[in-house]
Design an enzyme around this catalytic site. Structure first.
Site, PDB file in Angstrom:
ATOM      1  N   LYS A  70       6.059  -3.052   5.495  1.00 10.02           N
ATOM      2  CA  LYS A  70       6.190  -1.670   5.417  1.00 10.02           C
ATOM      3  C   LYS A  70       4.927  -1.263   6.505  1.00 10.02           C
ATOM      4  O   LYS A  70       5.196   0.051   6.779  1.00 10.02           O
ATOM      5  CB  LYS A  70       5.711  -1.414   3.939  1.00 10.02           C
ATOM      6  CG  LYS A  70       6.676  -1.605   3.106  1.00 10.02           C
ATOM      7  CD  LYS A  70       6.530  -1.409   1.733  1.00 10.02           C
ATOM      8  CE  LYS A  70       4.999  -1.698   1.025  1.00 10.02           C
ATOM      9  NZ  LYS A  70       5.197  -3.089   0.655  1.00 10.02           N
ATOM     10  N   ARG A 123       3.979   2.577  -7.036  1.00  7.26           N
ATOM     11  CA  ARG A 123       4.134   1.128  -7.353  1.00  7.26           C
ATOM     12  C   ARG A 123       4.678   0.897  -8.701  1.00  7.26           C
ATOM     13  O   ARG A 123       5.026  -0.129  -9.118  1.00  7.26           O
ATOM     14  CB  ARG A 123       3.342   0.434  -7.026  1.00  7.26           C
ATOM     15  CG  ARG A 123       3.090  -0.592  -5.771  1.00  7.26           C
ATOM     16  CD  ARG A 123       1.920  -1.231  -5.809  1.00  7.26           C
ATOM     17  NE  ARG A 123       1.755  -2.409  -4.945  1.00  7.26           N
ATOM     18  CZ  ARG A 123       1.293  -2.522  -3.737  1.00  7.26           C
ATOM     19  NH1 ARG A 123       1.150  -1.297  -3.307  1.00  7.26           N
ATOM     20  NH2 ARG A 123       1.317  -3.572  -2.963  1.00  7.26           N
ATOM     21  N   ARG A 152       0.227 -14.634   7.488  1.00  8.03           N
ATOM     22  CA  ARG A 152      -0.112 -13.465   7.907  1.00  8.03           C
ATOM     23  C   ARG A 152      -1.740 -13.476   8.161  1.00  8.03           C
ATOM     24  O   ARG A 152      -2.517 -13.959   7.464  1.00  8.03           O
ATOM     25  CB  ARG A 152      -0.050 -12.314   6.886  1.00  8.03           C
ATOM     26  CG  ARG A 152      -0.396 -10.895   7.157  1.00  8.03           C
ATOM     27  CD  ARG A 152       0.097  -9.778   6.455  1.00  8.03           C
ATOM     28  NE  ARG A 152      -0.185  -9.666   5.086  1.00  8.03           N
ATOM     29  CZ  ARG A 152       0.268  -8.996   4.447  1.00  8.03           C
ATOM     30  NH1 ARG A 152       1.156  -7.859   4.563  1.00  8.03           N
ATOM     31  NH2 ARG A 152      -0.280  -8.860   3.052  1.00  8.03           N
ATOM     32  N   ARG A 205      -6.122 -12.478   4.666  1.00  7.25           N
ATOM     33  CA  ARG A 205      -6.395 -11.400   3.801  1.00  7.25           C
ATOM     34  C   ARG A 205      -6.934 -12.093   2.473  1.00  7.25           C
ATOM     35  O   ARG A 205      -6.279 -13.415   2.217  1.00  7.25           O
ATOM     36  CB  ARG A 205      -5.327 -10.426   3.320  1.00  7.25           C
ATOM     37  CG  ARG A 205      -5.745  -8.948   3.865  1.00  7.25           C
ATOM     38  CD  ARG A 205      -4.597  -8.215   3.724  1.00  7.25           C
ATOM     39  NE  ARG A 205      -3.871  -8.034   2.332  1.00  7.25           N
ATOM     40  CZ  ARG A 205      -2.829  -7.238   2.193  1.00  7.25           C
ATOM     41  NH1 ARG A 205      -2.343  -6.589   3.286  1.00  7.25           N
ATOM     42  NH2 ARG A 205      -2.272  -7.166   0.868  1.00  7.25           N
ATOM     43  N   ARG A 235       1.604 -11.475  -6.756  1.00  8.29           N
ATOM     44  CA  ARG A 235       2.126  -9.982  -6.099  1.00  8.29           C
ATOM     45  C   ARG A 235       3.739  -9.997  -6.065  1.00  8.29           C
ATOM     46  O   ARG A 235       4.166  -8.775  -6.429  1.00  8.29           O
ATOM     47  CB  ARG A 235       1.687  -9.998  -4.804  1.00  8.29           C
ATOM     48  CG  ARG A 235       0.143  -9.561  -4.990  1.00  8.29           C
ATOM     49  CD  ARG A 235      -0.518  -9.946  -3.554  1.00  8.29           C
ATOM     50  NE  ARG A 235      -0.224  -9.311  -2.605  1.00  8.29           N
ATOM     51  CZ  ARG A 235      -0.226  -9.790  -1.092  1.00  8.29           C
ATOM     52  NH1 ARG A 235      -0.584 -11.001  -1.001  1.00  8.29           N
ATOM     53  NH2 ARG A 235       0.280  -8.966  -0.220  1.00  8.29           N
TER      54      ARG A 235
HETATM   55  P1  ADP Z   1       0.976  -5.873   0.071  1.00  9.36           P
HETATM   56  O1  ADP Z   1       2.025  -4.537   0.149  1.00  9.36           O
HETATM   57  O2  ADP Z   1       0.870  -6.670   1.240  1.00  9.36           O
HETATM   58  O3  ADP Z   1       0.946  -6.399  -1.226  1.00  9.36           O
HETATM   59  P2  ADP Z   1      -1.126  -3.570  -0.234  1.00  9.36           P
HETATM   60  O4  ADP Z   1      -1.940  -3.526   0.841  1.00  9.36           O
HETATM   61  O5  ADP Z   1      -0.019  -2.616  -0.414  1.00  9.36           O
HETATM   62  O6  ADP Z   1      -0.370  -4.961  -0.075  1.00  9.36           O
HETATM   63  O7  ADP Z   1      -1.827  -3.698  -1.680  1.00  9.36           O
HETATM   64  C1  ADP Z   1      -2.866  -4.639  -1.973  1.00  9.36           C
HETATM   65  C2  ADP Z   1      -3.248  -4.426  -3.254  1.00  9.36           C
HETATM   66  O8  ADP Z   1      -3.800  -3.200  -3.675  1.00  9.36           O
HETATM   67  C3  ADP Z   1      -2.076  -4.779  -4.509  1.00  9.36           C
HETATM   68  O9  ADP Z   1      -2.019  -5.984  -4.489  1.00  9.36           O
HETATM   69  C4  ADP Z   1      -2.734  -3.819  -5.480  1.00  9.36           C
HETATM   70  O10 ADP Z   1      -3.639  -4.744  -6.139  1.00  9.36           O
HETATM   71  C5  ADP Z   1      -3.604  -2.915  -5.014  1.00  9.36           C
HETATM   72  N1  ADP Z   1      -2.675  -1.443  -4.842  1.00  9.36           N
HETATM   73  C6  ADP Z   1      -2.213  -0.908  -3.630  1.00  9.36           C
HETATM   74  N2  ADP Z   1      -1.572  -0.042  -3.997  1.00  9.36           N
HETATM   75  C7  ADP Z   1      -1.346   0.193  -5.184  1.00  9.36           C
HETATM   76  C8  ADP Z   1      -0.700   0.878  -6.244  1.00  9.36           C
HETATM   77  N3  ADP Z   1      -0.151   2.139  -5.921  1.00  9.36           N
HETATM   78  N4  ADP Z   1      -1.087   0.824  -7.485  1.00  9.36           N
HETATM   79  C9  ADP Z   1      -1.768  -0.211  -7.917  1.00  9.36           C
HETATM   80  N5  ADP Z   1      -2.288  -1.217  -7.178  1.00  9.36           N
HETATM   81  C10 ADP Z   1      -2.251  -0.836  -5.882  1.00  9.36           C
END
Ligand code: ADP
Ligand code: ZN
Length: 212
Positions: A13, A88, A122, A153, A164
């Site tokens: 994404k 999410r 990654r 990360r 996740r």
């Molecule tokens: P990825 O899509 O690779 O899991 P992101 O960078 O989008 O990683 O998100 C990393 C973390 O940030 C998630 O695992 C969560 O803990 C938090 N997070 C990000 N966006 C949201 C959201 N919309 N609601 C709740 N937690 C979020």
């Protein structure tokens, strides 16, 4: 244009969002990046979010909804937005519908098997924030585009990745039904090469004339 990118962690994404935002000249709003930056600066939002992000769980809806509401009220969002990582949960998507509903939702599909391989390999650059897979690197510690230091990360460890993916299937996948019902969802195959995925997304966006 107002866009949401939906899809599991590791679907690409962020990479695709960068291409599409450059092309459409809209701001790329990654809630994951915003949270990581808040955590490293130690802001109040960062302090609330830290333990959830590091364990791979979801940060509480209220925290995210406020953060996104504020971000979308900034002047650069007058042209539209691309939200990457938000909503999410169904609750978040209902909130977004009130704040500023998306014109189009792009669902980037990738199988779990592929996601695991992508996430464990990654690496991210601490200087330019580029993302790379170890299979493409001759040196796993140096950024091929700027020479900066590459790191893994904190939430890209096997245990956290499994968490996740589970969170995605239980909490986020239901949004596919939500946006199918809204009539805004388009699914693209995230397993294809990067430039083909970009093309598929642009086709999914351009095939409609009701966009602004
Ligand atoms: P990825 O899509 O690779 O899991 P992101 O960078 O989008 O990683 O998100 C990393 C973390 O940030 C998630 O695992 C969560 O803990 C938090 N997070 C990000 N966006 C949201 C959201 N919309 N609601 C709740 N937690 C979020
Ligand atoms: Zn770099």
């Amino acid at each position: 244009m107002k866009l949401v990118f939906l899809g599991p962690p590791g679907a690409g994404k962020g990479t695709q969002a960068a291409h599409i935002c450059a092309k459409l000249d809209i701001p790329h709003i990654s809630t994951g990046d915003m949270l990581r930056s808040a955590i490293s600066k130690g802001t109040p939002t960062g302090l609330k979010a830290k333990s959830y992000v590091e364990s791979g769980g979801l940060v509480p809806d209220e925290v995210l909804i406020e953060m996104v509401r504020e971000r979308l009220s900034e002047s650069d969002c007058a042209k539209g937005y691309l939200l990457d990582g938000f909503p999410r949960t169904v609750h978040q998507s209902e909130a977004l519908k009130e704040i500023c509903p998306p014109d189009r939702v792009i669902n980037v599909f990738v199988s779990d098997e592929k996601l695991l391989a992508r996430l464990t390999g990654r690496r991210v650059c601490t200087a330019c924030e580029g993302t790379f897979h170890i299979s493409m690197l001759s040196n796993a510690e140096i950024c091929p585009s700027c020479g900066g230091k590459l790191i893994q990360r904190k939430d890209d460890t096997p245990q956290t990745i499994t968490n996740r993916l589970n969170v995605y299937h239980t909490q986020t996948a239901p949004l596919i039904d939500f946006y199918t019902a809204e009539g805004t969802l388009r699914t693209v195959d995230g397993d294809k090469p990067e430039d083909e995925v970009t093309r598929e997304i642009l086709i999914a966006l351009g095939s409609q004339d009701d966009l602004h």
